[in-house]
Design an enzyme around this catalytic site. Structure first.
Site, PDB file in Angstrom:
ATOM      1  N   HIS A 119      23.170  -7.931 -13.464  1.00 11.07           N
ATOM      2  CA  HIS A 119      22.986  -7.827 -14.913  1.00 11.07           C
ATOM      3  C   HIS A 119      21.559  -8.284 -15.208  1.00 11.07           C
ATOM      4  O   HIS A 119      21.019  -9.147 -14.511  1.00 11.07           O
ATOM      5  CB  HIS A 119      24.008  -8.760 -15.580  1.00 11.07           C
ATOM      6  CG  HIS A 119      24.066  -8.661 -17.071  1.00 11.07           C
ATOM      7  ND1 HIS A 119      23.151  -9.277 -17.897  1.00 11.07           N
ATOM      8  CD2 HIS A 119      24.949  -8.058 -17.906  1.00 11.07           C
ATOM      9  CE1 HIS A 119      23.461  -9.045 -19.151  1.00 11.07           C
ATOM     10  NE2 HIS A 119      24.559  -8.305 -19.194  1.00 11.07           N
TER      11      HIS A 119
ATOM     12  N   ASP B 215      26.480 -15.781 -10.569  1.00  5.24           N
ATOM     13  CA  ASP B 215      26.661 -15.415 -11.970  1.00  5.24           C
ATOM     14  C   ASP B 215      28.139 -15.039 -12.119  1.00  5.24           C
ATOM     15  O   ASP B 215      28.561 -13.952 -11.707  1.00  5.24           O
ATOM     16  CB  ASP B 215      25.733 -14.242 -12.290  1.00  5.24           C
ATOM     17  CG  ASP B 215      26.021 -13.623 -13.641  1.00  5.24           C
ATOM     18  OD1 ASP B 215      26.922 -14.106 -14.345  1.00  5.24           O
ATOM     19  OD2 ASP B 215      25.338 -12.628 -13.972  1.00  5.24           O
TER      20      ASP B 215
ATOM     21  N   GLN C  95      31.490 -12.246 -15.185  1.00  8.82           N
ATOM     22  CA  GLN C  95      32.595 -11.275 -15.154  1.00  8.82           C
ATOM     23  C   GLN C  95      33.781 -11.756 -14.327  1.00  8.82           C
ATOM     24  O   GLN C  95      34.819 -11.102 -14.310  1.00  8.82           O
ATOM     25  CB  GLN C  95      32.105  -9.937 -14.594  1.00  8.82           C
ATOM     26  CG  GLN C  95      31.138  -9.228 -15.500  1.00  8.82           C
ATOM     27  CD  GLN C  95      31.744  -8.864 -16.846  1.00  8.82           C
ATOM     28  OE1 GLN C  95      32.964  -8.794 -17.004  1.00  8.82           O
ATOM     29  NE2 GLN C  95      30.898  -8.643 -17.821  1.00  8.82           N
TER      30      GLN C  95
ATOM     31  N   LYS D  30      33.549 -14.519 -22.839  1.00 11.74           N
ATOM     32  CA  LYS D  30      34.136 -13.556 -21.891  1.00 11.74           C
ATOM     33  C   LYS D  30      35.409 -14.105 -21.249  1.00 11.74           C
ATOM     34  O   LYS D  30      36.003 -13.444 -20.407  1.00 11.74           O
ATOM     35  CB  LYS D  30      33.124 -13.201 -20.802  1.00 11.74           C
ATOM     36  CG  LYS D  30      31.949 -12.360 -21.307  1.00 11.74           C
ATOM     37  CD  LYS D  30      31.173 -11.834 -20.146  1.00 11.74           C
ATOM     38  CE  LYS D  30      29.761 -11.431 -20.510  1.00 11.74           C
ATOM     39  NZ  LYS D  30      29.672 -10.156 -21.223  1.00 11.74           N
TER      40      LYS D  30
ATOM     41  N   CYS E 219      23.327  -3.051 -19.362  1.00 10.27           N
ATOM     42  CA  CYS E 219      22.404  -4.155 -19.009  1.00 10.27           C
ATOM     43  C   CYS E 219      22.229  -4.247 -17.506  1.00 10.27           C
ATOM     44  O   CYS E 219      22.138  -5.346 -16.933  1.00 10.27           O
ATOM     45  CB  CYS E 219      22.887  -5.496 -19.568  1.00 10.27           C
ATOM     46  SG  CYS E 219      23.031  -5.538 -21.342  1.00 10.27           S
TER      47      CYS E 219
HETATM   48  N1  PLP Z   1      26.039 -11.640 -16.211  1.00 10.69           N
HETATM   49  C1  PLP Z   1      26.931 -10.649 -16.224  1.00 10.69           C
HETATM   50  C2  PLP Z   1      27.462 -10.118 -14.926  1.00 10.69           C
HETATM   51  C3  PLP Z   1      27.359 -10.128 -17.444  1.00 10.69           C
HETATM   52  O1  PLP Z   1      28.250  -9.129 -17.459  1.00 10.69           O
HETATM   53  C4  PLP Z   1      26.842 -10.664 -18.645  1.00 10.69           C
HETATM   54  C5  PLP Z   1      27.247 -10.109 -19.952  1.00 10.69           C
HETATM   55  O2  PLP Z   1      27.673  -8.979 -20.053  1.00 10.69           O
HETATM   56  C6  PLP Z   1      25.925 -11.711 -18.560  1.00 10.69           C
HETATM   57  C7  PLP Z   1      25.545 -12.186 -17.330  1.00 10.69           C
HETATM   58  C8  PLP Z   1      25.343 -12.333 -19.782  1.00 10.69           C
HETATM   59  O3  PLP Z   1      26.322 -12.966 -20.528  1.00 10.69           O
HETATM   60  P1  PLP Z   1      25.982 -13.495 -22.002  1.00 10.69           P
HETATM   61  O4  PLP Z   1      25.444 -12.311 -22.765  1.00 10.69           O
HETATM   62  O5  PLP Z   1      27.289 -13.972 -22.508  1.00 10.69           O
HETATM   63  O6  PLP Z   1      24.984 -14.580 -21.855  1.00 10.69           O
END
Ligand code: PLP
Length: 405
Positions: free
Chosen positions: A120, A197, A200, A223, A363
């Protein structure tokens, strides 16, 4: 083992508020908030609202206790060795940037950070900024054709200058789970740290950071059935203690003189200013609620829906699955390309069917490039998803193909 998704759905206030037909298939972007999390947030704001770690009156002490209990809940959810290893942030993005800033400050030009092409943007762009600022070298783990991170390529990529491997735990595009044991084994061989990270991963059940053997873990509250505006960075005690602060302000200091400042130990060192108190309290309630769920039965339910979805998608003309075609080693996130159709147009047709579906570059533009598409549609399944939701999606997609081609 049977699991009643409809009964669970009734615990989420939003489903009673939105008129039918409503088929929410975008939990990977934001899950719905559980009633217990919402209640905890509202109760906190209406009965204990005060700043934390500052006031000495009873209300402020109650607020501080509730905030610290939320930290303890996050530690239980992650099986952290100590609640002091939990740093509250505004979300996964802030947590990942915190590591990029703080761990990045300990690196020299020529040190290496390894990410993958499936990240992401939140776990890619902070490292690019670090590279451009400091001369740290950013290296990319390649992908298999189905988008899985080719962790088998890692040992040959690592060098004595490799300092950090920062990877997604679960892809937000393909749902594929990263082979964490392989990553940790390779990292340990060269003394590199591992950041996952978990944005998900967390909505599919508690995580055991000690069993994973990683050093840092990031996720967002919105999430995993909690409020927005709050997230967590977990860091192994000695790994966090070795990091300097990156954001400065109240609450993260010891003695301050005009000339110099002593910094508080973690986690306070990384929580400058007033934290997202009520949101953290709501997140603590969400995590406690999740910890009590029958996860094996939920995973069987999600797997059955994933199989149903993959079977249905296979029958649609012009549809290309982006990611693994089977249900193994993945969470129920499915992205696909419909030949000649723009993902946003598909979403609009689906919306007429009451289906909330995501479309765009997700993203994850390098991963889109790997699949040779500009964007995709994505359906994500949560414990409250039902077979009717999946069937409505499949019927809506058949309609979208009919009206848009
Ligand atoms: N990492 C992953 C794999 C994500 O899917 C997302 C959000 O879609 C993020 C990081 C970023 O999360 P946030 O926008 O809640 O900070």
């Amino acid at each position: 083992m049977s699991f009643d998704a409809l009964a669970l759905r009734r615990e989420f206030p939003l489903f009673a508020a939105v008129p039918a037909p409503f088929h929410y298939l975008d939990s990977a972007a934001t899950s719905q908030i559980h009633g217990a999390a919402l209640d905890a947030l509202v109760r906190h704001e209406s009965t204990r609202r005060a700043n934390v770690a500052r006031g000495t009156y009873r209300l402020a002490e109650a607020a501080t206790a509730a905030y610290e209990e939320a930290r303890a809940a996050a530690a239980r959810f992650l099986n952290a060795a100590d609640a002091g290893e939990i740093v509250f942030t505004s979300g996964a993005t802030a947590a990942l940037n915190l590591v990029a800033g703080a761990f990045g400050a300990t690196l020299q030009a020529g040190d290496e950070v390894i990410v993958s092409l499936a990240e992401h943007h939140s776990n890619l762009v902070p490292w690019q900024l670090l590279r451009d600022r400091t001369g740290v070298v950013l290296r990319f783990l390649p992908l298999a054709a189905d988008g899985r991170i080719a962790t088998e390529a890692l040992p040959a990529m690592l060098t004595p200058r490799s300092r950090l491997i920062a990877l997604t735990h679960c892809s937000n595009v393909t749902g594929a789970l990263t082979d964490v044991p392989a990553v940790v084994a390779a990292a340990r061989a060269v003394g590199a740290r591992v950041l996952l990270d978990g944005a998900q991963r967390v909505q599919h059940g508690p995580v055991d950071v000690q069993a994973l053997g990683v050093d840092f873990y990031a996720f967002s509250g919105h999430k995993c059935y909690g409020p927005g505006g709050v997230g967590v960075l977990w860091g192994r005690g000695e790994a966090l203690a070795a990091l300097p602060p990156v954001v400065a302000g109240g609450g993260m200091v010891g003695e301050v003189t005009p000339e110099r400042t002593d910094f508080a130990p973690p986690p306070q060192r990384f929580e400058a200013g007033t934290p997202p108190i009520a949101a953290a309290v709501g997140l603590g309630a969400a995590l406690d609620w999740m910890a009590g769920l029958p996860w094996p039965a939920i995973h069987a339910h999600e797997r059955a829906l994933l199989d149903r979805l993959l079977r249905g998608l296979a029958g649609l003309p012009g549809l290309r699955l982006l990611g693994p075609a089977d249900a193994a080693a993945r969470h129920p996130i499915v992205s696909f390309d419909l030949a000649g159709l723009h993902p946003h147009d598909v979403c609009q047709v689906l919306d007429r069917h009451g289906v909330a579906l995501r479309g765009g570059n997700l993203c994850a533009q390098p991963l889109m490039r790997h699949f040779d598409v500009a964007g995709a549609n994505r359906a994500s399944i949560a414990p409250y998803t039902t077979a009717e939701d999946v069937d409505a999606l499949l019927a809506g997609l058949a309609d979208a193909i009919r009206v848009l081609t």
